[in-house]
Structure formats: structure tokens, C-alpha cells
Scaffold this motif. Structure first.
Motif, PDB file in Angstrom:
ATOM      1  N   HIS A  72       0.690  -1.092  -0.289  1.00 36.75           N
ATOM      2  CA  HIS A  72       0.052  -0.082   0.274  1.00 36.75           C
ATOM      3  C   HIS A  72       0.783   1.267  -0.041  1.00 36.75           C
ATOM      4  O   HIS A  72       1.688   1.586   0.960  1.00 36.75           O
ATOM      5  CB  HIS A  72      -0.595  -0.077   1.476  1.00 36.75           C
ATOM      6  N   THR A 135     -14.380  -6.495  -0.937  1.00 37.74           N
ATOM      7  CA  THR A 135     -15.533  -4.514  -0.619  1.00 37.74           C
ATOM      8  C   THR A 135     -14.756  -3.717   0.149  1.00 37.74           C
ATOM      9  O   THR A 135     -14.651  -2.371   0.408  1.00 37.74           O
ATOM     10  CB  THR A 135     -16.569  -4.519   0.057  1.00 37.74           C
ATOM     11  N   ARG A 136     -13.903  -4.462   1.305  1.00 33.39           N
ATOM     12  CA  ARG A 136     -12.772  -3.484   1.528  1.00 33.39           C
ATOM     13  C   ARG A 136     -11.124  -2.894   0.799  1.00 33.39           C
ATOM     14  O   ARG A 136     -10.544  -2.179   1.505  1.00 33.39           O
ATOM     15  CB  ARG A 136     -12.616  -3.615   2.645  1.00 33.39           C
ATOM     16  N   GLY A 137     -11.975  -3.156  -0.926  1.00 37.06           N
ATOM     17  CA  GLY A 137     -10.921  -3.128  -1.053  1.00 37.06           C
ATOM     18  C   GLY A 137      -9.048  -3.533  -1.206  1.00 37.06           C
ATOM     19  O   GLY A 137      -7.592  -3.610  -2.278  1.00 37.06           O
ATOM     20  N   LEU A 138      -9.557  -5.365  -0.917  1.00 39.45           N
ATOM     21  CA  LEU A 138      -8.152  -5.388  -0.440  1.00 39.45           C
ATOM     22  C   LEU A 138      -8.467  -7.349  -1.932  1.00 39.45           C
ATOM     23  O   LEU A 138      -9.239  -7.313  -1.370  1.00 39.45           O
ATOM     24  CB  LEU A 138      -8.208  -6.524   0.868  1.00 39.45           C
ATOM     25  N   ASP A 139      -7.524  -7.081  -2.579  1.00 40.97           N
ATOM     26  CA  ASP A 139      -8.010  -7.496  -4.128  1.00 40.97           C
ATOM     27  C   ASP A 139      -7.268  -9.050  -4.058  1.00 40.97           C
ATOM     28  O   ASP A 139      -5.641  -9.104  -3.107  1.00 40.97           O
ATOM     29  CB  ASP A 139      -7.148  -6.826  -5.192  1.00 40.97           C
ATOM     30  N   ILE A 162      -7.511  -2.128   8.385  1.00 42.72           N
ATOM     31  CA  ILE A 162      -8.497  -2.259   7.215  1.00 42.72           C
ATOM     32  C   ILE A 162      -9.438  -0.569   7.378  1.00 42.72           C
ATOM     33  O   ILE A 162      -9.811  -0.318   8.281  1.00 42.72           O
ATOM     34  CB  ILE A 162      -9.473  -3.376   7.347  1.00 42.72           C
ATOM     35  N   SER A 166      -5.355  -0.190   1.218  1.00 42.63           N
ATOM     36  CA  SER A 166      -5.576  -1.324   0.075  1.00 42.63           C
ATOM     37  C   SER A 166      -4.510  -1.860  -0.631  1.00 42.63           C
ATOM     38  O   SER A 166      -3.554  -1.446  -0.657  1.00 42.63           O
ATOM     39  CB  SER A 166      -6.929  -0.174  -0.745  1.00 42.63           C
ATOM     40  N   GLN A 168      -3.883  -5.644  -3.454  1.00 35.33           N
ATOM     41  CA  GLN A 168      -3.981  -6.642  -4.392  1.00 35.33           C
ATOM     42  C   GLN A 168      -2.990  -7.843  -2.894  1.00 35.33           C
ATOM     43  O   GLN A 168      -1.489  -6.873  -2.201  1.00 35.33           O
ATOM     44  CB  GLN A 168      -2.947  -6.852  -5.368  1.00 35.33           C
TER      45      GLN A 168
END
Length: 183
Positions: A72, A135-139, A162, A166, A168
Motif C-alpha cells: 500500500h 469490498t474493502r479494497g483488498l484484492d 482495514i 488497499s 492486492q
């Protein structure tokens, strides 16, 4: 019967394979068993946490957490990936899977792990504090099919992570097969 959770030993390897084969069946069990072997040998998966549940000195369950991170901006968020969890069919429904999850989360939480991810059954893992990650921007490392989006989950071990990060998940090279990410 009393169940005990402890760190897995090298001597547990055969018993872990037996539990995985019994829990998942021949074809899937062989793939998952090989995945565990590969992850334990993969330096990019380290540090890892491998736990077993025993009953009368026999291994009846296994869980593996491997090192991962979220990149991040200019920082790395220390993370782990829970995969796989296996409980012998004769012992399923007795809370052994939950004991393995809770003990693993406890041990990881005592270290510097901030987030734990899992691609798993969306009706099971929320019982242990996991919630949808996408949905929390954590891919996930690879796209998750829209109908399985709720199977990609996260749990925060350090409050405030969290919502402040955000990105991957970057995990072990052993997980670099898109087929592993289809729940």
C-alpha cells in the motif's frame, strides 16, 4: 475425547497428508497435499505457521498460514494467507477446525501480522471473524469470480488497518497459479 492444538513437527508430515486425503478425497486431496509440501519448501511462503490438532496422539486436523503482504503506497502491510484447513471426516463438526483457526490467529496476532486472508466457504469463516475483503479494497492475487466474491475474506489482527490500506495481496510463489483462486 480431548483435542490438543500444537505446532506441527516434521514427524507429522505423513499424518498431515493422511488427514488432507481423508478430508478432500483422492484427486483434490493429492493436489492440496502437494500444495502443502510445496508451500513448506517455498522460501517466499516463510515465515509460515503450521498447526495440527491431535486426539490420543493422532493428528486429526491441520492448518497452514503462509507469509503474504499488501503493498500500500510506500509500505508493506504484514499479512498471512490461511490455506489449507483440513479436519479428518470422523472428527468434523466437533469444533476442531475452529480451534485450529483461533489458535493460529492468536499466535499470528502475537507477532507482527496485521491481516489474515482466506479464500473459503463464506458461511464458515465469518464465525471466526472473517469478512469479505474485496469490498474493502483488498484484492486477491488473481480475480475472484463475481459469484464467489464473498469467499475472499480478511480478518484484521491489528485494529485500524482495514480502511487505512488497499491493494492486492502478494503471497508465496507457490500460489502463482490462477486455478488455485477459483473457489
Amino acid at each position: 475425547m480431548n483435542y490438543r492444538v500444537r505446532k506441527a513437527l516434521e514427524a507429522d508430515s505423513r499424518a498431515i497428508t493422511d488427514v488432507i486425503m481423508a478430508a478432500f478425497g483422492n484427486d483434490e486431496g493429492e493436489l492440496i497435499s502437494q500444495l502443502v509440501t510445496d508451500l513448506q519448501a517455498d522460501p517466499t511462503a516463510q515465515p509460515s505457521l503450521s498447526l495440527v490438532a491431535t486426539a490420543d496422539n493422532s493428528v486429526v486436523g491441520h492448518i497452514l498460514f503462509t507469509s503474504a503482504c499488501i503493498r500500500h503506497l510506500d509500505r508493506k502491510v504484514s499479512s498471512s494467507l490461511l490455506a489449507p484447513l483440513a479436519v479428518h471426516p470422523e472428527c468434523q463438526g466437533l469444533g476442531i477446525g475452529g480451534q485450529l483457526i483461533n489458535e493460529g490467529l492468536r499466535q499470528l496476532g502475537e507477532g507482527d501480522t496485521q491481516l489474515v486472508f482466506v479464500l473459503g466457504h463464506p458461511d464458515y469463516y465469518p464465525r471466526y471473524g472473517f469478512s469479505p475483503a474485496g469490498t474493502r479494497g483488498l484484492d486477491a492475487p488473481y480475480p475472484i469470480l463475481p459469484e464467489n466474491a464473498d469467499a475472499w475474506m480478511v480478518q484484521e489482527l491489528q485494529p485500524g488497518v482495514i480502511g487505512s490500506v488497499s491493494g492486492q495481496l502478494v503471497c508465496a510463489e507457490t500460489f502463482a497459479d490462477p486455478a488455485l483462486w477459483q473457489e
